[in-house]
Motif scaffolding. Structure first.
Motif, PDB file in Angstrom:
ATOM      1  N   GLN A 148       0.821  -1.217   0.000  1.00  0.00           N
ATOM      2  CA  GLN A 148       0.000   0.000   0.000  1.00  0.00           C
ATOM      3  C   GLN A 148       0.857   1.270   0.000  1.00  0.00           C
ATOM      4  O   GLN A 148       0.422   2.310  -0.508  1.00  0.00           O
ATOM      5  N   LEU A 149       2.061   1.208   0.531  1.00  0.00           N
ATOM      6  CA  LEU A 149       2.946   2.379   0.547  1.00  0.00           C
ATOM      7  C   LEU A 149       3.189   2.914  -0.867  1.00  0.00           C
ATOM      8  O   LEU A 149       3.414   4.114  -1.053  1.00  0.00           O
ATOM      9  N   LEU A 150       3.122   2.044  -1.850  1.00  0.00           N
ATOM     10  CA  LEU A 150       3.402   2.441  -3.233  1.00  0.00           C
ATOM     11  C   LEU A 150       2.289   3.305  -3.824  1.00  0.00           C
ATOM     12  O   LEU A 150       2.447   3.849  -4.916  1.00  0.00           O
ATOM     13  N   ARG A 151       1.177   3.447  -3.103  1.00  0.00           N
ATOM     14  CA  ARG A 151       0.091   4.328  -3.546  1.00  0.00           C
ATOM     15  C   ARG A 151       0.385   5.792  -3.241  1.00  0.00           C
ATOM     16  O   ARG A 151      -0.297   6.688  -3.730  1.00  0.00           O
ATOM     17  N   LEU A 152       1.373   6.038  -2.397  1.00  0.00           N
ATOM     18  CA  LEU A 152       1.723   7.402  -2.007  1.00  0.00           C
ATOM     19  C   LEU A 152       2.435   8.127  -3.153  1.00  0.00           C
ATOM     20  O   LEU A 152       3.021   7.492  -4.039  1.00  0.00           O
ATOM     21  N   PRO A 153       2.426   9.472  -3.130  1.00  0.00           N
ATOM     22  CA  PRO A 153       3.164  10.239  -4.150  1.00  0.00           C
ATOM     23  C   PRO A 153       4.659   9.943  -4.091  1.00  0.00           C
ATOM     24  O   PRO A 153       5.203   9.607  -3.029  1.00  0.00           O
ATOM     25  N   HIS A 169       3.872   6.559  10.167  1.00  0.00           N
ATOM     26  CA  HIS A 169       3.291   7.835   9.750  1.00  0.00           C
ATOM     27  C   HIS A 169       2.703   7.720   8.345  1.00  0.00           C
ATOM     28  O   HIS A 169       1.617   8.214   8.078  1.00  0.00           O
ATOM     29  N   ALA A 170       3.447   7.067   7.468  1.00  0.00           N
ATOM     30  CA  ALA A 170       2.984   6.914   6.079  1.00  0.00           C
ATOM     31  C   ALA A 170       1.674   6.140   6.023  1.00  0.00           C
ATOM     32  O   ALA A 170       0.768   6.489   5.254  1.00  0.00           O
ATOM     33  N   GLN A 171       1.556   5.095   6.843  1.00  0.00           N
ATOM     34  CA  GLN A 171       0.326   4.289   6.863  1.00  0.00           C
ATOM     35  C   GLN A 171      -0.880   5.149   7.240  1.00  0.00           C
ATOM     36  O   GLN A 171      -1.977   4.933   6.748  1.00  0.00           O
ATOM     37  N   GLU A 172      -0.656   6.124   8.115  1.00  0.00           N
ATOM     38  CA  GLU A 172      -1.751   6.981   8.573  1.00  0.00           C
ATOM     39  C   GLU A 172      -2.265   7.918   7.481  1.00  0.00           C
ATOM     40  O   GLU A 172      -3.412   8.347   7.538  1.00  0.00           O
ATOM     41  N   ILE A 173      -1.440   8.255   6.514  1.00  0.00           N
ATOM     42  CA  ILE A 173      -1.863   9.234   5.500  1.00  0.00           C
ATOM     43  C   ILE A 173      -2.201   8.617   4.145  1.00  0.00           C
ATOM     44  O   ILE A 173      -2.606   9.334   3.235  1.00  0.00           O
ATOM     45  N   ILE A 174      -2.081   7.310   4.011  1.00  0.00           N
ATOM     46  CA  ILE A 174      -2.309   6.659   2.720  1.00  0.00           C
ATOM     47  C   ILE A 174      -3.683   6.967   2.133  1.00  0.00           C
ATOM     48  O   ILE A 174      -3.806   7.229   0.938  1.00  0.00           O
ATOM     49  N   ASN A 175      -4.725   6.955   2.942  1.00  0.00           N
ATOM     50  CA  ASN A 175      -6.087   7.115   2.417  1.00  0.00           C
ATOM     51  C   ASN A 175      -6.552   8.561   2.313  1.00  0.00           C
ATOM     52  O   ASN A 175      -7.712   8.811   1.972  1.00  0.00           O
ATOM     53  N   LEU A 176      -5.667   9.521   2.577  1.00  0.00           N
ATOM     54  CA  LEU A 176      -6.022  10.931   2.437  1.00  0.00           C
ATOM     55  C   LEU A 176      -5.841  11.389   0.990  1.00  0.00           C
ATOM     56  O   LEU A 176      -5.177  10.725   0.189  1.00  0.00           O
ATOM     57  N   GLU A 177      -6.390  12.552   0.673  1.00  0.00           N
ATOM     58  CA  GLU A 177      -6.167  13.163  -0.641  1.00  0.00           C
ATOM     59  C   GLU A 177      -4.690  13.529  -0.767  1.00  0.00           C
ATOM     60  O   GLU A 177      -4.030  13.815   0.239  1.00  0.00           O
ATOM     61  N   ASN A 185       2.673  15.286   5.651  1.00  0.00           N
ATOM     62  CA  ASN A 185       4.048  14.798   5.520  1.00  0.00           C
ATOM     63  C   ASN A 185       5.057  15.911   5.811  1.00  0.00           C
ATOM     64  O   ASN A 185       6.003  15.718   6.569  1.00  0.00           O
ATOM     65  N   ASP A 186       4.833  17.081   5.211  1.00  0.00           N
ATOM     66  CA  ASP A 186       5.748  18.204   5.440  1.00  0.00           C
ATOM     67  C   ASP A 186       5.785  18.610   6.913  1.00  0.00           C
ATOM     68  O   ASP A 186       6.848  18.902   7.458  1.00  0.00           O
ATOM     69  N   ALA A 187       4.622  18.582   7.567  1.00  0.00           N
ATOM     70  CA  ALA A 187       4.552  18.926   8.989  1.00  0.00           C
ATOM     71  C   ALA A 187       5.315  17.903   9.828  1.00  0.00           C
ATOM     72  O   ALA A 187       6.062  18.265  10.754  1.00  0.00           O
ATOM     73  N   ILE A 188       5.135  16.637   9.531  1.00  0.00           N
ATOM     74  CA  ILE A 188       5.825  15.562  10.273  1.00  0.00           C
ATOM     75  C   ILE A 188       7.338  15.741  10.173  1.00  0.00           C
ATOM     76  O   ILE A 188       8.058  15.681  11.175  1.00  0.00           O
ATOM     77  N   ILE A 189       7.811  16.013   8.961  1.00  0.00           N
ATOM     78  CA  ILE A 189       9.259  16.116   8.749  1.00  0.00           C
ATOM     79  C   ILE A 189       9.808  17.426   9.325  1.00  0.00           C
ATOM     80  O   ILE A 189      10.809  17.423  10.044  1.00  0.00           O
ATOM     81  N   SER A 190       9.142  18.545   9.059  1.00  0.00           N
ATOM     82  CA  SER A 190       9.668  19.848   9.514  1.00  0.00           C
ATOM     83  C   SER A 190       9.624  19.982  11.033  1.00  0.00           C
ATOM     84  O   SER A 190      10.478  20.641  11.621  1.00  0.00           O
ATOM     85  N   GLU A 191       8.651  19.341  11.687  1.00  0.00           N
ATOM     86  CA  GLU A 191       8.529  19.453  13.131  1.00  0.00           C
ATOM     87  C   GLU A 191       9.054  18.214  13.871  1.00  0.00           C
ATOM     88  O   GLU A 191       8.868  18.090  15.076  1.00  0.00           O
ATOM     89  N   SER A 192       9.664  17.299  13.126  1.00  0.00           N
ATOM     90  CA  SER A 192      10.231  16.074  13.690  1.00  0.00           C
ATOM     91  C   SER A 192       9.248  15.346  14.605  1.00  0.00           C
ATOM     92  O   SER A 192       9.561  14.978  15.723  1.00  0.00           O
TER      93      SER A 192
END
Length: 193
Positions: A148-153, A169-177, A185-192
């Motif tokens: 399923q990870l391969l569905r991500l951008p 973290h990736a699993q949590e956002i897979i089904n979002l737009e 993703n940007d928030a997770i990475i920028s705010e660690s």
């Protein structure tokens, strides 16, 4: 099921051995791969080759099933021969051995695993994820979640490969737009997070 005890072990000329047609690990950067091969070669120079590679006979000689980095290290050291276990294997059996060895050695990142799992289910079809989960001793859900990870951008997939984004973290956002995925993703990475 193959009997793992059925093989012939001998020292083979390096020039009779070919790299595998189907690779489990595709994404490792060439510089990182070169470094690990050089490190392995340095260890082999001091201690020798501790484990023979596994090959299967093909028309033009032999194809590596397991031990591609060991083979490359031997070439770097300019060895003429390499200890090898020779086994009669189908494409499917060879891919399974490659996959299991890389999973056991934990040399695949989650995206490499996902691509290998998808390739296995696409190429060897029948039984799919449940068959694969049994072979690699992981749950069907583990296999399914990796694929399923391969569905991500692509940019998010790249960040998972580089260990910038955790699989959980990736699993949590897979089904979002897609735009929501990128924002989170940007928030997770920028705010660690």
């Amino acid at each position: 099921m193959l009997n793992p005890d059925v093989y012939v072990e001998e020292s083979l000329p390096l020039d009779s051995i070919r790299s595998p047609k189907i690779l489990v690990r595709e994404s490792q950067a060439s510089s990182a791969r070169d470094n690990t091969v050089r490190e392995l070669a340095a260890s082999m120079r001091q201690h020798g080759l501790l484990h023979p590679i596994i090959v299967r006979p093909i028309e033009e000689g032999f194809e590596i099933v397991a031990g591609n980095r060991r083979f490359e290290a031997c070439r770097l050291l300019r060895w003429k021969y390499i200890p090898a276990k020779i086994r009669e294997l189908s494409e499917k059996d060879a891919f399974e051995i490659q996959l299991v060895e890389n999973i056991q050695r934990m040399t695949l990142n989650p995206i490499d695993e996902a691509r290998a799992f998808k390739k296995y289910t696409r190429e060897f079809g029948w039984g799919g994820e449940s068959d694969l989960s049994r072979i690699i001793s992981k749950s069907e859900q583990f296999v399914s979640n990796r694929i399923q990870l391969l569905r991500l951008p692509k940019d998010i997939i790249d960040e998972i490969s580089q260990n910038k984004l955790k699989v959980s973290h990736a699993q949590e956002i897979i089904n979002l737009e897609e735009n929501e995925q990128k924002i989170i993703n940007d928030a997770i990475i920028s705010e660690s997070l």
